[in-house]
Design an enzyme around this catalytic site. Structure first.
Site, short mmCIF file in Angstrom:
data_model
loop_
_atom_site.label_atom_id
_atom_site.label_comp_id
_atom_site.label_asym_id
_atom_site.label_seq_id
_atom_site.Cartn_x
_atom_site.Cartn_y
_atom_site.Cartn_z
N TYR A 71 1.32 -1.30 0.52
CA TYR A 71 -0.07 -0.04 0.24
C TYR A 71 0.61 1.17 0.31
CZ TYR A 71 -4.26 -2.56 -0.12
OH TYR A 71 -4.92 -3.19 0.26
N HIS A 123 -14.60 3.14 -0.42
CA HIS A 123 -13.83 2.68 -0.39
C HIS A 123 -12.52 2.78 0.90
CE1 HIS A 123 -15.07 -0.47 -3.65
NE2 HIS A 123 -16.10 -0.35 -2.81
N CYS A 131 -5.19 3.58 12.96
CA CYS A 131 -4.73 2.30 14.61
C CYS A 131 -5.69 1.12 14.08
CB CYS A 131 -4.37 2.74 15.40
SG CYS A 131 -4.13 1.72 16.71
N CYS A 159 0.98 2.88 16.67
CA CYS A 159 -0.24 3.91 17.34
C CYS A 159 0.81 4.24 18.33
CB CYS A 159 -0.94 3.42 17.52
SG CYS A 159 -2.41 4.08 18.49
N CYS A 162 -1.62 3.61 21.58
CA CYS A 162 -2.03 2.50 22.59
C CYS A 162 -0.36 1.12 21.74
CB CYS A 162 -3.33 1.83 21.71
SG CYS A 162 -3.31 1.42 20.03
N THR A 200 -15.94 2.05 -13.97
CA THR A 200 -15.48 1.12 -13.37
C THR A 200 -16.49 -0.54 -13.97
OG1 THR A 200 -16.60 0.44 -11.22
CG2 THR A 200 -18.34 2.15 -12.39
N ASN A 225 -17.25 4.01 -19.97
CA ASN A 225 -16.36 3.00 -20.14
C ASN A 225 -15.71 2.66 -21.62
OD1 ASN A 225 -14.83 0.79 -19.58
ND2 ASN A 225 -16.25 1.00 -17.60
P1 OAD Z 1 -11.87 -2.41 -12.23
O1 OAD Z 1 -10.67 -2.55 -11.82
O2 OAD Z 1 -12.13 -3.35 -11.86
O3 OAD Z 1 -12.73 -1.37 -13.27
C1 OAD Z 1 -11.31 -0.27 -14.11
C2 OAD Z 1 -12.44 -0.08 -15.35
O4 OAD Z 1 -12.58 1.37 -15.46
C3 OAD Z 1 -12.70 -1.07 -16.60
O5 OAD Z 1 -13.91 -1.52 -16.55
C4 OAD Z 1 -11.72 -0.65 -17.73
O6 OAD Z 1 -12.40 -0.78 -18.71
C5 OAD Z 1 -12.37 1.24 -17.49
N1 OAD Z 1 -11.07 2.16 -18.43
C6 OAD Z 1 -10.12 1.66 -18.40
N2 OAD Z 1 -9.51 2.68 -18.69
C7 OAD Z 1 -10.93 3.32 -18.74
C8 OAD Z 1 -10.70 5.54 -18.59
N3 OAD Z 1 -9.46 5.92 -19.19
N4 OAD Z 1 -11.36 6.16 -18.65
C9 OAD Z 1 -12.89 5.19 -18.22
N5 OAD Z 1 -12.56 3.40 -17.72
C10 OAD Z 1 -11.59 3.41 -18.23
O7 OAD Z 1 -11.60 -1.02 -11.08
P2 OAD Z 1 -13.08 -0.10 -10.16
O8 OAD Z 1 -14.44 -0.97 -10.92
O9 OAD Z 1 -12.92 0.77 -9.98
O10 OAD Z 1 -11.52 -2.48 -3.92
O11 OAD Z 1 -12.80 -1.58 -9.17
C11 OAD Z 1 -14.18 -1.59 -7.92
C12 OAD Z 1 -13.06 -2.07 -7.15
O12 OAD Z 1 -12.33 -3.81 -6.89
C13 OAD Z 1 -11.72 -1.05 -6.20
O13 OAD Z 1 -12.30 0.01 -5.49
C14 OAD Z 1 -11.11 -1.96 -5.48
C15 OAD Z 1 -11.31 -3.25 -6.63
O14 OAD Z 1 -10.19 -4.30 -5.47
C16 OAD Z 1 -11.27 -2.45 -3.23
O15 OAD Z 1 -9.96 -2.40 -3.23
C17 OAD Z 1 -12.27 -2.68 -1.66
#
Ligand code: OAD
Length: 258
Positions: A71, A123, A131, A159, A162, A200, A225
Site C-alpha cells: 500500500y 473504499h 490504528c 500507534c 496504544c 468502473t 467506459n
Molecule cells: P476495475 O479495475 O474493476 O475497473 C476499471 C474499469 O475502468 C474497467 O471497466 C475499465 O474498462 C475502465 N477503464 C479503464 N481505463 C479507463 C479510462 N481511461 N476511462 C474510463 N474507463 C476506463 O476498477 P473498479 O471498478 O474501480 O476495491 O474496481 C472496484 C473495486 O475493486 C476497487 O475500488 C477495489 C477493487 O478491488 C477495493 O480495493 C476494496
C-alpha cells in the site's frame, strides 16, 4: 473515440435540466493519470497481484509488512500522479449543477486535487491510515516513499496512543463500507435525476448497486467506459470511450454558452 465525438443529445438535455446529479467513479477515471486499475487485461493490479494476499484483514494479520509495503507503493504512485481531464471535468460539473454528489471507489485523492469537495470515498483513502486497535488516525511522514514497483516489505508504524499496528486506510474485501459515506451515497442515488458511472467495471458490490438504485429512481443513467460492462444494456446511454476525453466533451457541449 476521438476528440471530435458529439455527445448524445439526451445527455446534454438531461444534464441542463438536472437538479441532482450523482457521479460514481472507479479506477478507470484515474487510469489516465497513470494509476493502475484492478481488472484491465494487461495492466490491472489484480492481474499481477493476489487480492487475497494483500487486500483482506487476514492478509494483514498474516503478513503485515508485505501488505503495508504494497500500500505504501500504491500511495507513492498516487503522490507522483496528477489529476487528469476527467477529474477536472467532474469538478467543473459540480459548479453548474445545483446538487452534485461525487461518489468514488478510488482510494486516491485525485478528485480532491482537481477541486472536488465532499467526495464520498466508499473504499477509504490511502492517505488516511489508522490504528487497527483504537482506530486513531495516523499522520504519515511528508514526502513520497521511494519503492520499487510492487513495493517492498515494510514494518507498519505503531500507534502513538496504544502501540498497536497502523493499517492502511482502505476498505478490504470482507469489510463493511464506511457507514456515513455509504448511506449518503444511497440517498443521493435514490434521489438523483441523472447518474454517471465512469471508469468502473461495476462488479464490486455494494458500490455497483448504486447504479441499480439510480435506474430504479428513473434517473437518466450514463456509463463511460472503453470496455463493456454488465450495465451496457441497462443504462440509458453507454458511451464507449475514455473518461478523460468523454467527460470534458460532455461539460463543453452542455454548458458551451456558460
Ligand atoms: P476495475 O479495475 O474493476 O475497473 C476499471 C474499469 O475502468 C474497467 O471497466 C475499465 O474498462 C475502465 N477503464 C479503464 N481505463 C479507463 C479510462 N481511461 N476511462 C474510463 N474507463 C476506463 O476498477 P473498479 O471498478 O474501480 O476495491 O474496481 C472496484 C473495486 O475493486 C476497487 O475500488 C477495489 C477493487 O478491488 C477495493 O480495493 C476494496
Amino acid at each position: 473515440m476521438s476528440g471530435l465525438v458529439t455527445v448524445d443529445a439526451r445527455i446534454v438535455g438531461a444534464l441542463r435540466e438536472a437538479r441532482r446529479v450523482v457521479i460514481l467513479t472507479g479506477a478507470g477515471v484515474s487510469a489516465e493519470s497513470g494509476v493502475p486499475t484492478f481488472r484491465d487485461q494487461q495492466t490491472g493490479l489484480w492481474k499481477t497481484f493476489d487480492a487475497a494476499e494483500l487486500a483482506t484483514p487476514s492478509a494483514f494479520r498474516r503478513d503485515p509488512s508485505l501488505v503495508w509495503g504494497w500500500y505504501e507503493w500504491r500511495r507513492a504512485t498516487v503522490l507522483a500522479a496528477r489529476p487528469n481531464a476527467a477529474h477536472r471535468a467532474i469538478a467543473a460539473m459540480s459548479e453548474f449543477v445545483p446538487h452534485c454528489t461525487l461518489i468514488t471507489q478510488n482510494v486516491d485523492d485525485l478528485h480532491e486535487r482537481a477541486g472536488s469537495v465532499g467526495v464520498l470515498h466508499l473504499h477509504g483513502e490511502l492517505s488516511r491510515p489508522y490504528c487497527e486497535a483504537c482506530r486513531r488516525s495516523y499522520v504519515l511522514p511528508e514526502g513520497i516513499p521511494d519503492l520499487p514497483p510492487g513495493g517492498a516489505r515494510i514494518e507498519p508504524p505503531r500507534c502513538d496512543a496504544c502501540g498497536a499496528m497502523i493499517r492502511p486506510g482502505v476498505v478490504w474485501f470482507g469489510e463493511n463500507l464506511p457507514d456515513v459515506a455509504w448511506r449518503s451515497a444511497c440517498e443521493a442515488a435514490n434521489r438523483c435525476d441523472m447518474f454517471f458511472c465512469c471508469g468502473t467495471s461495476s462488479v464490486v458490490q455494494p458500490a455497483a448497486s448504486l447504479t441499480d438504485l439510480a435506474i430504479a429512481a428513473r434517473a437518466t443513467t450514463v456509463q463511460i467506459n472503453p470496455n463493456a460492462t454488465g450495465y451496457d444494456d441497462s443504462v440509458t446511454v453507454a458511451i464507449q470511450g475514455l473518461a478523460g476525453i468523454v467527460l470534458p466533451r460532455i461539460v463543453a457541449e452542455t454548458w458551451k454558452s456558460a
